[in-house]
Design a protein around this motif. Structure first.
Motif, PDB file in Angstrom:
ATOM      1  N   TYR A  85     -11.087   5.832  -6.294  1.00  0.00           N
ATOM      2  CA  TYR A  85     -11.305   4.698  -5.393  1.00  0.00           C
ATOM      3  C   TYR A  85     -11.480   5.195  -3.957  1.00  0.00           C
ATOM      4  CZ  TYR A  85      -9.517   1.979  -9.334  1.00  0.00           C
ATOM      5  OH  TYR A  85      -9.315   1.445 -10.560  1.00  0.00           O
ATOM      6  N   GLU A  90       9.477   6.055  -4.540  1.00  0.00           N
ATOM      7  CA  GLU A  90      10.630   6.848  -4.984  1.00  0.00           C
ATOM      8  C   GLU A  90      10.435   8.326  -4.648  1.00  0.00           C
ATOM      9  OE1 GLU A  90      14.340   6.316  -6.483  1.00  0.00           O
ATOM     10  OE2 GLU A  90      12.827   4.745  -6.331  1.00  0.00           O
ATOM     11  N   SER A 130     -10.679  -2.977   1.431  1.00  0.00           N
ATOM     12  CA  SER A 130     -10.241  -1.866   0.581  1.00  0.00           C
ATOM     13  C   SER A 130      -8.864  -1.372   0.979  1.00  0.00           C
ATOM     14  CB  SER A 130     -11.205  -0.694   0.673  1.00  0.00           C
ATOM     15  OG  SER A 130     -12.501  -1.117   0.778  1.00  0.00           O
ATOM     16  N   VAL A 143      -1.778  -2.240  -2.000  1.00  0.00           N
ATOM     17  CA  VAL A 143      -1.207  -2.816  -3.214  1.00  0.00           C
ATOM     18  C   VAL A 143      -1.118  -1.757  -4.303  1.00  0.00           C
ATOM     19  CG1 VAL A 143      -1.593  -4.522  -5.019  1.00  0.00           C
ATOM     20  CG2 VAL A 143      -2.053  -5.108  -2.654  1.00  0.00           C
ATOM     21  N   LEU A 144      -2.140  -0.925  -4.378  1.00  0.00           N
ATOM     22  CA  LEU A 144      -2.208   0.044  -5.476  1.00  0.00           C
ATOM     23  C   LEU A 144      -1.217   1.182  -5.290  1.00  0.00           C
ATOM     24  CD1 LEU A 144      -3.946   0.685  -8.031  1.00  0.00           C
ATOM     25  CD2 LEU A 144      -5.242   2.206  -6.588  1.00  0.00           C
ATOM     26  N   SER A 173      -6.763   7.356 -10.538  1.00  0.00           N
ATOM     27  CA  SER A 173      -7.663   6.276 -10.120  1.00  0.00           C
ATOM     28  C   SER A 173      -7.723   6.181  -8.604  1.00  0.00           C
ATOM     29  CB  SER A 173      -7.231   4.951 -10.742  1.00  0.00           C
ATOM     30  OG  SER A 173      -5.859   4.781 -10.593  1.00  0.00           O
ATOM     31  N   GLN A 207       2.699   0.248  -2.245  1.00  0.00           N
ATOM     32  CA  GLN A 207       3.817  -0.546  -2.761  1.00  0.00           C
ATOM     33  C   GLN A 207       4.233  -0.114  -4.156  1.00  0.00           C
ATOM     34  OE1 GLN A 207       2.262  -4.489  -2.308  1.00  0.00           O
ATOM     35  NE2 GLN A 207       2.023  -4.193  -0.112  1.00  0.00           N
ATOM     36  N   ASN A 208       3.638   0.944  -4.643  1.00  0.00           N
ATOM     37  CA  ASN A 208       3.986   1.414  -5.984  1.00  0.00           C
ATOM     38  C   ASN A 208       5.387   2.013  -5.968  1.00  0.00           C
ATOM     39  OD1 ASN A 208       4.187   3.398  -8.181  1.00  0.00           O
ATOM     40  ND2 ASN A 208       2.144   2.676  -8.645  1.00  0.00           N
ATOM     41  N   PRO A 209       6.279   1.545  -6.842  1.00  0.00           N
ATOM     42  CA  PRO A 209       7.667   2.040  -6.814  1.00  0.00           C
ATOM     43  C   PRO A 209       7.783   3.533  -7.093  1.00  0.00           C
ATOM     44  CG  PRO A 209       7.274   0.623  -8.711  1.00  0.00           C
ATOM     45  CD  PRO A 209       6.099   0.471  -7.822  1.00  0.00           C
ATOM     46  N   ILE A 210       6.892   4.084  -7.910  1.00  0.00           N
ATOM     47  CA  ILE A 210       6.982   5.518  -8.218  1.00  0.00           C
ATOM     48  C   ILE A 210       6.650   6.328  -6.974  1.00  0.00           C
ATOM     49  CG2 ILE A 210       6.082   7.357  -9.667  1.00  0.00           C
ATOM     50  CD1 ILE A 210       5.353   5.135 -11.716  1.00  0.00           C
ATOM     51  N   GLU A 226      -6.305  -3.357  -0.566  1.00  0.00           N
ATOM     52  CA  GLU A 226      -6.205  -3.011  -1.996  1.00  0.00           C
ATOM     53  C   GLU A 226      -5.439  -1.702  -2.184  1.00  0.00           C
ATOM     54  OE1 GLU A 226      -9.883  -4.792  -4.606  1.00  0.00           O
ATOM     55  OE2 GLU A 226      -9.962  -2.744  -3.915  1.00  0.00           O
ATOM     56  N   PHE A 227      -5.732  -0.735  -1.305  1.00  0.00           N
ATOM     57  CA  PHE A 227      -5.061   0.557  -1.417  1.00  0.00           C
ATOM     58  C   PHE A 227      -3.563   0.393  -1.229  1.00  0.00           C
ATOM     59  CE2 PHE A 227      -8.975   3.120   0.162  1.00  0.00           C
ATOM     60  CZ  PHE A 227      -9.624   2.780  -1.000  1.00  0.00           C
TER      61      PHE A 227
END
Lengths: 144, 411
Positions: free
Chosen positions: B175, B243, B227, B233-234, B171, B237-240, B230-231
């Motif tokens: 985006y 990592e 945007s 947040v998407l 996604s 900050q994604n833990p995967i 938003e990026f």
């Protein structure tokens, strides 16, 4: 420590999911176009650089004087101007040969033309079975 | 028929003639050959029967974003060495430039780093302007800054999408492209092309801005801020994602400098150098912008530096769109550009780093020699050090954060 991290990670994943769902529910963000169904309604900007065309007026005349400036400006040897002589033995355009297969659509020939005899058209569907099918003669008749 | 006689033009070699390959060790031919470079030799089999092996990644691997071949020496999953093989898309653009006029050469630079084609064009223009003392009108300079910063955002957006794709977030790819398409459409209105622009000319550009362009840029700036949040947040900050990037693919400041890395790759390692600020060209000295720096030089720093750079570009765009004057967009056009004898160098900051053009002229219409210093080539040279000791899966993410454009490497 681990618990707080688990909580934090889950929260940020959910926040990310929220963005995805927002995209799904915001129709204004849908930009997908159904090509080729929308071929009739496709709009091109005025300066769109497609295949080179030679505009002809209602009498079928063009303004090319076979000065070969475009031929010299072309970086790829795409344009060949074949000249001929008219009834008054004046050197005029015989054939304006344009080989689309080697054209890089760089716009240099249009900039070089002092008579606006050629311009960039809006054609883009150029698929052909053979390379020589992409060789065009742009003028409909000889120059005067 | 005697055995030595060839029996036909096509004769498959007998199986016994193939190099001896055993399941428990490296091919004997590879082991014994002393002429091969260190990257091609495998160490002996260990007592437990395990051994190192080679993996050819590319030239058709999707995560190399082009025809780049990486020969990886692996021990299990651990990368021991990465040797890039170049030249699959080499087109001899610099040699072709010797047979074309200065203006004709410019459209070839579009095809090096195709995501920074405006900025590459600008570099050639700057070199010619330096050689021939051509000035640029005020409006022309503003157009250059606006277009170059749009190009930088466009390039970083594509990178952001492709980065998400390499991480498995499809996604993000879509985006990123939604936002990128807005800028691409602006370029289509501006110069008629979406990728190979050929818009700048010595002394300005080949056309003025179209009607309503500045208004659209202002709208785009507002949309981009929204945007980019938003990026963050998407993906940011994604833990995967964190990592897989934080602490992975470390490049120290010293090694970044000695490998010649520039652009976001060097800045993520803490090298405080940006051509726009340090060796200012055009009118960048008039705008307020920060040069984002990373602290650790890991994959996440390279990611973060690019995200911050987009915000800084938006900042420059806002200032430029507010201050653009009316007037000429190009100084007087010359019928032909006859560059006086000598050698000239100009450098610009593309989305990937320092892009330089070195022109040698012998007082004619065609360059005697052209040399391009492309950022991708130098950034790629750091890949062995970055990936050594890491896992094969991290090689893909590191490759993505280096943001390589293969035609830029091969030219």
């Amino acid at each position: 420590m681990t618990l707080s991290r688990l909580f934090h990670d889950t929260l940020s994943m959910l926040k990310g999911m929220k963005v995805t769902i927002l995209y799904l529910t915001r129709p204004s963000r849908v930009v997908t176009q159904q090509y080729p169904e929308n071929r009739e309604t496709l709009k091109f900007p005025e300066r769109f650089r497609g295949q080179v065309v030679m505009p002809h007026d209602e009498k079928g005349e063009h303004t090319c004087t076979a000065c070969t400036l475009c031929e010299k400006a072309c970086p790829n040897g795409t344009i060949s101007i074949l000249t001929t002589k008219n009834i008054a033995s004046k050197r005029v355009l015989g054939e304006f040969i344009y080989r689309f297969s080697t054209c890089t659509l760089c716009n240099l020939c249009i900039e070089a033309c002092p008579f606006d005899a050629i311009r960039m058209g809006h054609g883009f569907e150029m698929a052909a079975y053979k390379r020589d099918e992409l060789d065009y003669v742009l003028n409909k008749k000889e120059g005067r | 028929m005697s055995e030595s006689m060839p029996q036909g033009p096509i004769q498959p070699a007998p199986i016994s003639a193939a190099p001896a390959v055993s399941r428990t060790g490296a091919p004997d031919a590879v082991k014994k050959s002393g002429s091969l470079p260190p990257g091609f030799t495998l160490r002996d089999v260990r007592p437990d029967g395990s051994h190192e092996y080679f993996l050819n990644m590319g030239p058709q691997h999707p995560s190399t974003h082009g025809v780049l071949k990486l020969v990886v020496r692996l021990d299990g999953e651990t990368v021991l060495e990465t040797v890039p093989h170049l030249g699959f898309i080499h087109r001899a653009i610099e040699k072709m430039g010797e047979n074309e006029t200065f203006i004709q050469y410019m459209h070839l630079t579009d095809r090096m780093d195709y995501l920074s084609s405006h900025i590459n064009n600008l570099c050639v223009c700057l070199a010619i302007e330096k050689a021939m003392n051509i000035g640029v009108p005020e409006r022309g300079e503003y157009i250059r800054v606006i277009v170059c910063e749009l190009q930088r955002i466009q390039s970083h957006l594509l990178w952001w999408g492709a980065f998400g794709m390499d991480m498995g977030a499809v996604s993000a790819f879509l985006y990123g492209f939604i936002e990128r398409e807005k800028i691409t459409q602006l370029f289509e209105e501006l110069c008629g092309a979406r990728l190979t622009m050929n818009y700048f000319r010595p002394g300005g550009s080949n056309a003025d801005l179209p009607e309503g362009f500045i208004g659209k840029v202002k709208t785009l700036c507002e949309e981009m801020k929204f945007s980019l949040d938003e990026f963050d947040v998407l993906v940011s900050q994604n833990p995967i994602i964190r990592e897989r990037t934080v602490g992975v693919g470390l490049l120290s400041k010293e090694r970044a400098i000695s490998n010649g890395c520039t652009g976001p790759v060097a800045r993520a390692s803490g090298v405080n150098y940006d051509v726009r600020r340090n060796d200012g060209y055009s009118i960048y000295d008039r705008f307020q912008f920060d040069v984002p720096l990373g602290a650790n030089g890991d994959s996440f720093d390279r990611y973060r530096v690019r995200m911050d750079e987009m915000r800084q570009s938006v900042r420059i765009l806002e200032q430029a769109a507010a201050g653009i004057p009316e007037g000429q967009y190009r100084s007087k056009e010359k019928p032909n550009y006859k560059v006086p004898a000598g050698s000239y160098f100009a450098a610009v900051e593309t989305a990937r780093g320092l892009y330089g053009t070195y022109l040698v002229s012998d007082n004619s219409f065609k360059p005697y020699r052209v040399k391009s210093r492309s950022p991708g080539f130098s950034n790629l040279s750091a890949i062995d050090e970055i990936t050594r000791g890491g896992k094969i899966a991290d090689l893909v993410t590191v490759l993505s954060t280096l943001d390589l454009i293969i035609p830029d490497i091969d030219r």
